[in-house]
Design a protein around this motif. Structure first.
Motif, mmCIF file in Angstrom:
data_model
loop_
_atom_site.group_PDB
_atom_site.id
_atom_site.type_symbol
_atom_site.label_atom_id
_atom_site.label_comp_id
_atom_site.label_asym_id
_atom_site.label_seq_id
_atom_site.Cartn_x
_atom_site.Cartn_y
_atom_site.Cartn_z
ATOM 1 N N SER A 19 0.816 -1.202 0.000
ATOM 2 C CA SER A 19 0.000 0.000 0.000
ATOM 3 C C SER A 19 0.850 1.253 0.000
ATOM 4 C CB SER A 19 -0.942 0.003 1.206
ATOM 5 O OG SER A 19 -0.226 0.035 2.414
ATOM 6 N N ALA A 20 2.101 1.135 0.475
ATOM 7 C CA ALA A 20 3.005 2.285 0.446
ATOM 8 C C ALA A 20 3.547 2.555 -0.938
ATOM 9 C CB ALA A 20 4.161 2.057 1.420
ATOM 10 N N GLY A 21 3.230 1.682 -1.889
ATOM 11 C CA GLY A 21 3.672 1.912 -3.259
ATOM 12 C C GLY A 21 5.085 1.459 -3.504
ATOM 13 N N LEU A 22 5.542 0.482 -2.773
ATOM 14 C CA LEU A 22 6.908 0.004 -2.914
ATOM 15 C C LEU A 22 7.217 -0.377 -4.355
ATOM 16 C CD1 LEU A 22 9.507 -0.813 -1.460
ATOM 17 C CD2 LEU A 22 8.506 -3.054 -1.105
ATOM 18 N N LEU A 23 8.290 0.178 -4.889
ATOM 19 C CA LEU A 23 8.768 -0.143 -6.228
ATOM 20 C C LEU A 23 7.797 0.281 -7.329
ATOM 21 C CD1 LEU A 23 10.463 -3.588 -5.763
ATOM 22 C CD2 LEU A 23 11.531 -1.365 -6.025
ATOM 23 N N LEU A 24 7.049 1.341 -7.093
ATOM 24 C CA LEU A 24 6.168 1.824 -8.139
ATOM 25 C C LEU A 24 6.713 3.082 -8.797
ATOM 26 C CD1 LEU A 24 2.622 1.223 -6.663
ATOM 27 C CD2 LEU A 24 4.006 -0.222 -8.134
ATOM 28 N N SER A 25 7.955 3.394 -8.541
ATOM 29 C CA SER A 25 8.577 4.551 -9.170
ATOM 30 C C SER A 25 8.635 4.370 -10.674
ATOM 31 C CB SER A 25 10.005 4.734 -8.621
ATOM 32 O OG SER A 25 10.703 5.689 -9.381
ATOM 33 N N ALA A 26 8.445 5.468 -11.389
ATOM 34 C CA ALA A 26 8.495 5.415 -12.848
ATOM 35 C C ALA A 26 9.921 5.536 -13.366
ATOM 36 C CB ALA A 26 7.629 6.522 -13.441
ATOM 37 N N ALA A 27 10.893 5.610 -12.469
ATOM 38 C CA ALA A 27 12.284 5.737 -12.902
ATOM 39 C C ALA A 27 12.716 4.499 -13.661
ATOM 40 C CB ALA A 27 13.181 5.927 -11.676
ATOM 41 N N PRO A 28 13.644 4.609 -14.603
ATOM 42 C CA PRO A 28 14.109 3.441 -15.352
ATOM 43 C C PRO A 28 14.822 2.457 -14.446
ATOM 44 C CG PRO A 28 15.486 5.353 -15.800
ATOM 45 C CD PRO A 28 14.314 5.852 -15.017
ATOM 46 N N ALA A 29 14.833 1.199 -14.883
ATOM 47 C CA ALA A 29 15.495 0.155 -14.103
ATOM 48 C C ALA A 29 16.981 0.447 -13.963
ATOM 49 C CB ALA A 29 15.284 -1.192 -14.784
ATOM 50 N N TYR A 33 -9.204 -22.262 -7.203
ATOM 51 C CA TYR A 33 -9.340 -21.244 -6.164
ATOM 52 C C TYR A 33 -8.024 -20.485 -6.068
ATOM 53 C CZ TYR A 33 -9.734 -19.068 -1.585
ATOM 54 O OH TYR A 33 -9.750 -18.172 -0.559
ATOM 55 N N LEU A 34 -8.109 -19.171 -6.081
ATOM 56 C CA LEU A 34 -6.939 -18.312 -5.914
ATOM 57 C C LEU A 34 -7.430 -17.022 -5.276
ATOM 58 C CD1 LEU A 34 -3.862 -18.108 -6.487
ATOM 59 C CD2 LEU A 34 -4.438 -17.043 -8.656
ATOM 60 N N GLY A 35 -7.646 -17.059 -3.964
ATOM 61 C CA GLY A 35 -8.218 -15.917 -3.268
ATOM 62 C C GLY A 35 -7.369 -14.672 -3.428
ATOM 63 N N ASN A 36 -7.999 -13.558 -3.836
ATOM 64 C CA ASN A 36 -7.238 -12.365 -4.195
ATOM 65 C C ASN A 36 -8.052 -11.112 -3.882
ATOM 66 O OD1 ASN A 36 -5.144 -10.824 -5.277
ATOM 67 N ND2 ASN A 36 -6.009 -10.866 -7.332
ATOM 68 N N VAL A 37 -7.447 -10.197 -3.137
ATOM 69 C CA VAL A 37 -8.066 -8.908 -2.826
ATOM 70 C C VAL A 37 -7.707 -7.911 -3.919
ATOM 71 C CG1 VAL A 37 -8.094 -6.965 -1.220
ATOM 72 C CG2 VAL A 37 -8.028 -9.310 -0.340
ATOM 73 N N VAL A 38 -8.714 -7.281 -4.502
ATOM 74 C CA VAL A 38 -8.488 -6.223 -5.489
ATOM 75 C C VAL A 38 -9.322 -5.016 -5.088
ATOM 76 C CG1 VAL A 38 -8.711 -5.544 -7.910
ATOM 77 C CG2 VAL A 38 -7.981 -7.854 -7.343
ATOM 78 N N ASN A 39 -8.650 -3.894 -4.908
ATOM 79 C CA ASN A 39 -9.326 -2.640 -4.564
ATOM 80 C C ASN A 39 -8.468 -1.476 -5.045
ATOM 81 O OD1 ASN A 39 -7.238 -2.449 -2.624
ATOM 82 N ND2 ASN A 39 -8.521 -3.397 -1.029
ATOM 83 N N GLU A 40 -8.717 -0.289 -4.508
ATOM 84 C CA GLU A 40 -7.963 0.880 -4.975
ATOM 85 C C GLU A 40 -6.489 0.814 -4.592
ATOM 86 O OE1 GLU A 40 -9.905 1.691 -1.038
ATOM 87 O OE2 GLU A 40 -10.530 0.890 -2.990
ATOM 88 N N THR A 41 -6.145 -0.013 -3.612
ATOM 89 C CA THR A 41 -4.738 -0.152 -3.195
ATOM 90 C C THR A 41 -4.086 -1.355 -3.856
ATOM 91 O OG1 THR A 41 -5.234 0.854 -1.051
ATOM 92 C CG2 THR A 41 -3.201 -0.434 -1.229
ATOM 93 N N TYR A 42 -4.729 -2.508 -3.751
ATOM 94 C CA TYR A 42 -4.173 -3.744 -4.304
ATOM 95 C C TYR A 42 -4.819 -3.965 -5.680
ATOM 96 C CZ TYR A 42 -3.010 -3.957 0.587
ATOM 97 O OH TYR A 42 -2.546 -3.642 1.827
ATOM 98 N N THR A 43 -4.132 -3.518 -6.695
ATOM 99 C CA THR A 43 -4.730 -3.419 -8.034
ATOM 100 C C THR A 43 -4.480 -4.630 -8.914
ATOM 101 O OG1 THR A 43 -2.736 -2.295 -8.844
ATOM 102 C CG2 THR A 43 -4.518 -0.907 -7.976
ATOM 103 N N GLY A 44 -3.660 -5.559 -8.471
ATOM 104 C CA GLY A 44 -3.246 -6.666 -9.320
ATOM 105 C C GLY A 44 -4.303 -7.743 -9.466
ATOM 106 N N VAL A 45 -4.914 -7.819 -10.652
ATOM 107 C CA VAL A 45 -5.821 -8.901 -10.995
ATOM 108 C C VAL A 45 -4.992 -10.021 -11.618
ATOM 109 C CG1 VAL A 45 -7.802 -9.582 -12.394
ATOM 110 C CG2 VAL A 45 -7.736 -7.304 -11.333
ATOM 111 N N ILE A 46 -5.129 -11.235 -11.128
ATOM 112 C CA ILE A 46 -4.281 -12.337 -11.571
ATOM 113 C C ILE A 46 -4.976 -13.109 -12.684
ATOM 114 C CG2 ILE A 46 -3.065 -14.430 -10.860
ATOM 115 C CD1 ILE A 46 -3.025 -13.276 -8.006
#
Length: 549
Positions: free
Chosen positions: A17-27, A150-163
């Motif tokens: 939720s803190a946005g770890l590693l979501l920087s747009a900087a190049p690798a 079954y692959l329980g997964n939370v998706v909301n405004e914070t956890y955006t990853g749909v598997i």
């Protein structure tokens, strides 16, 4: 303050939720992690395929953003109706954005045939591929079956990853040079399945002409609590953040009508968010993380006690759990071979010996102030049973020896917390009668040596995880009617280290990580030796010494 517990709790609520590693900087592959990295992969071998006619059936194509079952169908294809030499399941996954590692399993005809965990994504997205030989479940596939996953997964405004998961099964026809797989005649579930505390309990009525009986159970500690990290637990007097009355020794047992009929060591699975450091796992997961193997038990000696047409209780138990503990998932199936020329196989138990469980978690404080729990546990189960079959009297003897040595060291506050664990599990099955005598030995040794550190640096902590993991096995099977001689050695090694700054703005985390995996297999099935390595999220070593595809 228990630093280890605090960081685990923080990881469970704040890391993504803190946005770890979501920087747009190049690798910044040469220096540190950036906002993107290579797709996850392992050095594990692909499933070997025979050069026979084959057919592929798509069984699932779905997106997981909830905690519901997702459904598909499977039926034997017209061009590949069976018998089959091999059946292979392939699973492809994709996810992007922000998401935890998730646990899932796929069932065919109500039986779990595949258990897995998922990698954590980058913002740009990742894809991964897993395959598994499911030939042992061939009897499930001879008629149309429902598929569900079954692959329980939370998706909301914070956890955006749909598997996104796609799965398919490829059927390889048998021919003269590639005979049909010697799979069980039937695979059945427990009836009246229920929970009794932490135990999974149900009933089984074996066919009257059963002549061989195996049980499988997919057993995982999960859920983020202490039982996900059961090897870290310590007796209450140690005042450690994960207490357990009898320490960290765990054992997965199967009981028939209250009698222990099988013992086994659970594998210490490490998922891709494990050990408070996802940087270690973004590209290379720990062994078995993507393909969780079941524990297998040969229950043939007990057939004569339970093939009387009446239901008998089967109980799957994680022994030595703390009172009220939760977090273990147990998913069993039962595989039965029938005598094709006899309506009834009569038998009984010749001998049975279960030695007392040795478990001594010795807690002490060292002269330098560190705390230590030194655990040594294990025991032995031997059982022999006889059956009158169409091939005469057959005697089956099963001898299983399990053991664990666990050395846990930590300092005050758990700022430096390390475990060195070794598990050994050897099952020897001898059959006499019904043709040539046969011998099958499956010996597993696995474990790790790891340290989790929280070093104060000015106004924050530097979190560092170091881990060496091994997953070894030796298998020997002598010739017997309907079997192929087998001798195989597996050596699987993982070595990695990752670190990052906790308690600072995102652009000051300066995460770095490197790891290698080398998977070797030698024996009657050929040679395989593959090594991969990554630095800061990008693969920089990928070499085969033999067995290159």
């Amino acid at each position: 303050m228990h630093a280890n517990a605090s960081l685990r709790a923080w990881c469970a609520t704040t890391l993504l939720s803190a946005g770890l590693l979501l920087s747009a900087a190049p690798a910044l592959a040469a220096d540190e992690f950036g906002g993107d990295w290579d797709d996850p992969r392992t050095a594990d071998p692909a499933v070997a395929r025979p050069p026979t006619a084959h057919c592929t059936v798509e069984i699932l194509d779905t997106h997981f953003a909830d905690f519901d079952w997702h459904y598909g169908q499977i039926a034997p294809p017209a061009a590949c109706p069976g018998p089959w030499n091999k059946v292979v399941l392939e699973v492809d996954g994709a996810v992007k954005g922000v998401q935890y590692d998730r646990l899932g399993y796929l069932q065919i005809g109500g039986m779990t045939v595949f258990s897995t965990s998922t990698p954590e994504p980058s913002r740009e997205g990742i894809q991964w591929h897993v395959e598994k030989d499911i030939s042992a479940y061939a009897s499930l596939l001879r008629s149309p079956q429902q598929v569900r996953m079954y692959l329980g997964n939370v998706v909301n405004e914070t956890y955006t990853g749909v598997i996104h998961i796609k799965a398919r099964v490829t059927f390889y026809n048998a021919d003269r040079r590639h005979p049909a797989v010697a799979a069980a005649d039937s695979i059945v579930a427990l009836s009246a399945e229920r929970r009794d505390g932490a135990d999974l309990v149900g009933d089984i009525a074996l066919p009257a002409n059963a002549q061989r009986w195996l049980a499988e159970v997919y057993a995982t500690g999960s859920g983020g609590g202490c039982e996900e990290f059961w090897y870290f637990t310590a007796p209450p007097q140690a005042d450690y953040s994960c207490p357990a009355q009898n320490g960290p020794y765990r054992e997965v047992q199967v009981l028939i009508d209250g009698r222990v009929a099988g013992i086994a060591m659970p594998y210490p699975h490490i998922y891709t968010g494990g050990w408070s450091n996802p940087f270690l796992w973004y590209v290379m997961p720990a062994p078995r993380a993507f393909n969780i193997e079941p524990i297998r038990y040969d229950l043939t000696p007990y057939i004569g006690l339970v093939n009387d047409g009446r239901p008998h209780e089967l109980r799957f138990r994680v022994a030595n759990l703390p009172d009220g503990a939760s977090g273990w998932t147990l998913q069993p199936n039962l595989q039965v071979w029938r005598d094709p020329r006899r309506a009834v196989t009569r038998g009984g138990l010749l001998s049975y010996e279960l030695t007392a469980l040795a478990n001594d978690p010795a807690y002490s404080t060292l002269p330098d102030g560190r705390h230590q729990v030194d655990t040594r546990g294990g025991h032995r189960l031997r059982a022999s049973g006889w059956l009158e079959t169409s091939q005469g009297r057959v005697i089956t003897h099963v001898d299983r020896i399990v053991g664990n040595r666990n050395l846990h060291l930590w300092d005050e506050g758990e700022y430096h917390d390390g475990v060195k664990g070794d598990w050994d599990d050897t099952e020897t099955v001898t059959r006499i009668g019904g043709g040539l005598p046969s011998l099958a030995v499956n010996s597993q040794s696995f474990g790790f040596d790891g340290l989790l550190s929280f070093e104060p640096v000015e106004d924050h902590y530097r979190v560092t995880t170091r881990l060496k993991i091994y997953d070894d096995a030796n298998a020997l099977q002598t010739p017997a009617p309907g079997t192929t001689p087998l001798a195989q050695v597996k050596r699987n090694r993982f070595d990695g280290e990752a670190g990052w700054n906790y308690g600072v703005p995102r652009d000051q985390r300066h995460a770095v990580g490197h790891s290698t995996q080398r998977h070797q297999r030698f024996g009657s099935q050929g040679c395989y030796d593959h090594e991969i390595g990554q630095s800061n999220g990008f693969v920089d070593v990928d070499k085969y010494r033999c067995g290159q595809p």
